[in-house]
Motif scaffolding. Structure first.
Motif, PDB file in Angstrom:
ATOM      1  N   GLU A  45       0.778  -1.164   0.099  1.00 55.07           N
ATOM      2  CA  GLU A  45       0.071   0.060   0.096  1.00 55.07           C
ATOM      3  C   GLU A  45       0.898   1.243   0.044  1.00 55.07           C
ATOM      4  OE1 GLU A  45      -3.634   2.556   0.302  1.00 55.07           O
ATOM      5  OE2 GLU A  45      -3.120   0.459  -0.568  1.00 55.07           O
ATOM      6  N   ARG A 257      -5.188  -3.783   9.101  1.00 57.18           N
ATOM      7  CA  ARG A 257      -4.168  -3.493   8.261  1.00 57.18           C
ATOM      8  C   ARG A 257      -4.462  -1.999   7.711  1.00 57.18           C
ATOM      9  NH1 ARG A 257      -6.046  -7.924   6.040  1.00 57.18           N
ATOM     10  NH2 ARG A 257      -6.938  -8.106   3.944  1.00 57.18           N
ATOM     11  N   GLU A 258      -5.872  -1.899   7.203  1.00 58.60           N
ATOM     12  CA  GLU A 258      -6.113  -0.485   6.721  1.00 58.60           C
ATOM     13  C   GLU A 258      -5.993   0.351   7.470  1.00 58.60           C
ATOM     14  OE1 GLU A 258     -10.156  -0.936   5.053  1.00 58.60           O
ATOM     15  OE2 GLU A 258      -9.473  -2.398   3.707  1.00 58.60           O
ATOM     16  N   LYS A 259      -6.511   0.303   8.902  1.00 57.82           N
ATOM     17  CA  LYS A 259      -6.249   1.533   9.687  1.00 57.82           C
ATOM     18  C   LYS A 259      -4.626   1.889  10.055  1.00 57.82           C
ATOM     19  CE  LYS A 259      -7.182   2.785  14.502  1.00 57.82           C
ATOM     20  NZ  LYS A 259      -8.068   2.371  15.802  1.00 57.82           N
ATOM     21  N   ASN A 261      -2.386   1.026   8.139  1.00 60.61           N
ATOM     22  CA  ASN A 261      -1.505   1.876   6.853  1.00 60.61           C
ATOM     23  C   ASN A 261      -1.847   3.316   6.959  1.00 60.61           C
ATOM     24  OD1 ASN A 261      -0.394  -0.804   6.216  1.00 60.61           O
ATOM     25  ND2 ASN A 261      -1.814  -1.138   4.716  1.00 60.61           N
TER      26      ASN A 261
END
Length: 271
Positions: A45, A257-259, A261
Motif C-alpha cells: 500500500e 491493516r487498513e487502519k 496503513n
C-alpha cells in the motif's frame, strides 16, 4: 531491490528497498521471530502511495547473517546505525514492531540520527515481562518456556506463538506463511533475543530520551506485548500519541491493516 549492508566484520544485514526515489522514507524493523517480510501488506500500500519503503532483516533472522552473538539491544541499535549511514537517511520515519520496537527505542536514545519521527507498534518496551516495579507484561516463566521450547522443539514453539499472535481469524495458508518466516531464523538467535527480554531493563530510561514525534499503535487484545506497555510508552515519551487498535492483537499490522496503513501514511507525511 534487495542488498546487504555490512554492520561489523563478518556480519551483514539484509535490506529490501522499494521506491528508492520516493518521497518520505520509512524504515521497518520487524518483530521476533520474523523478518521484514511481515510488512508485506504495508509495502504493497505505501509503495503505491509513493513512500520509500525500507525493510531490514535483523541479525539472526530472515536473510541476514546469523552470528553466534550480538543480540543485545545496544549492538542491534548499532547495526541499524550502519544501515542508516549506508543509505544516507535523513528526516525518515523509523517503525518498529515488538522486539523491533524495543530496538527502535534504544536506537533513538543511543543514536537518533537519520529519523525525524518514530512509530512503535506492539513494541516490547519498556519491558516485555513483569518486574517488581512494573506490574505489566508476561510472567518471567512464560519467556523461559519460550526459550526452552526454542531449544527443544522450535517448530512446535513457533506454532504455539503463531496461535497467540493474531486476534482476528486468519486462513491456514497465511498462518503457514507466518510460520515459515519464523523457521528462517537461526535457533540460537531466536533463543538469544528471548533472553534479552529477561535481562534488559534500560528501556525505561530510554523512553525519556526520545525527542521526536512518536506514534504508538497497540492492539488492546495483544497477548504478547500487553496493551499497558503502549500506555507506558505514551507516558514515558513526551511528544507521543497513543492510538488503540480495538480489534487487534499482536499482529495489528494485519488484524487492522487498513487502519494501520492509514495511520502510518499520515504520520510519515508529517500530518
Amino acid at each position: 531491490m534487495g542488498f546487504y549492508v555490512k554492520v561489523e566484520p563478518g556480519v551483514r544485514l539484509y535490506v529490501e528497498e522499494l521506491n528508492p526515489e520516493g518521497r518520505e522514507a520509512i524504515l521497518f524493523l520487524h518483530g521476533w521471530p520474523a523478518s521484514h517480510r511481515m510488512f508485506e501488506y504495508q509495502f504493497d500500500e505505501l509503495f503505491r502511495l509513493g513512500y520509500r519503503c525500507i525493510g531490514v532483516d535483523c541479525r539472526g533472522f530472515g536473510k541476514a547473517d546469523k552470528p553466534a552473538g550480538g543480540y543485545d539491544y545496544d549492538r542491534q541499535a548499532d547495526d541499524i546505525l550502519a544501515v542508516v549511514q549506508a543509505l544516507r537517511l535523513e528526516n525518515a520515519t523509523l517503525l518498529g514492531h515488538s522486539t523491533g520496537g524495543a530496538i527502535a527505542v534504544r536506537y533513538m536514545a543511543r543514536h537518533g540520527c537519520g529519523f525525524a519521527r518514530l512509530a512503535l507498534c506492539a513494541a516490547a518496551a519498556p519491558s516485555l515481562i513483569r518486574r517488581p516495579y512494573f506490574p505489566h507484561g508476561l510472567e518471567r516463566e512464560a519467556v523461559e518456556k519460550i526459550i526452552a521450547g526454542t531449544l527443544a522443539d522450535r517448530p512446535a514453539m513457533l506454532r504455539d506463538f503463531g496461535d497467540m499472535f493474531f486476534f482476528q481469524y486468519k486462513t491456514q495458508p497465511l498462518m503457514e506463511w507466518f510460520f515459515q518466516m519464523g523457521l528462517e531464523a537461526a535457533g540460537w538467535a531466536t533463543a538469544a533475543v528471548a533472553q534479552v527480554w529477561l535481562d534488559e531493563e534500560r528501556l525505561f530510561a530510554d523512553l525519556g530520551e526520545i525527542r521526536v514525534p512518536t506514534l504508538i499503535m497497540h492492539g488492546i487484545h495483544d497477548r504478547v506485548c500487553h496493551f499497558p506497555l503502549g500506555v507506558a510508552q505514551h507516558e514515558g515519551i513526551a511528544c507521543s500519541r497513543l492510538v488503540p487498535f480495538k480489534y487487534s492483537g499482536h499482529g495489528l499490522f494485519y488484524d487492522e491493516r487498513e487502519k494501520f496503513n492509514a495511520e502510518l501514511a499520515r504520520f510519515a507525511a508529517g500530518r
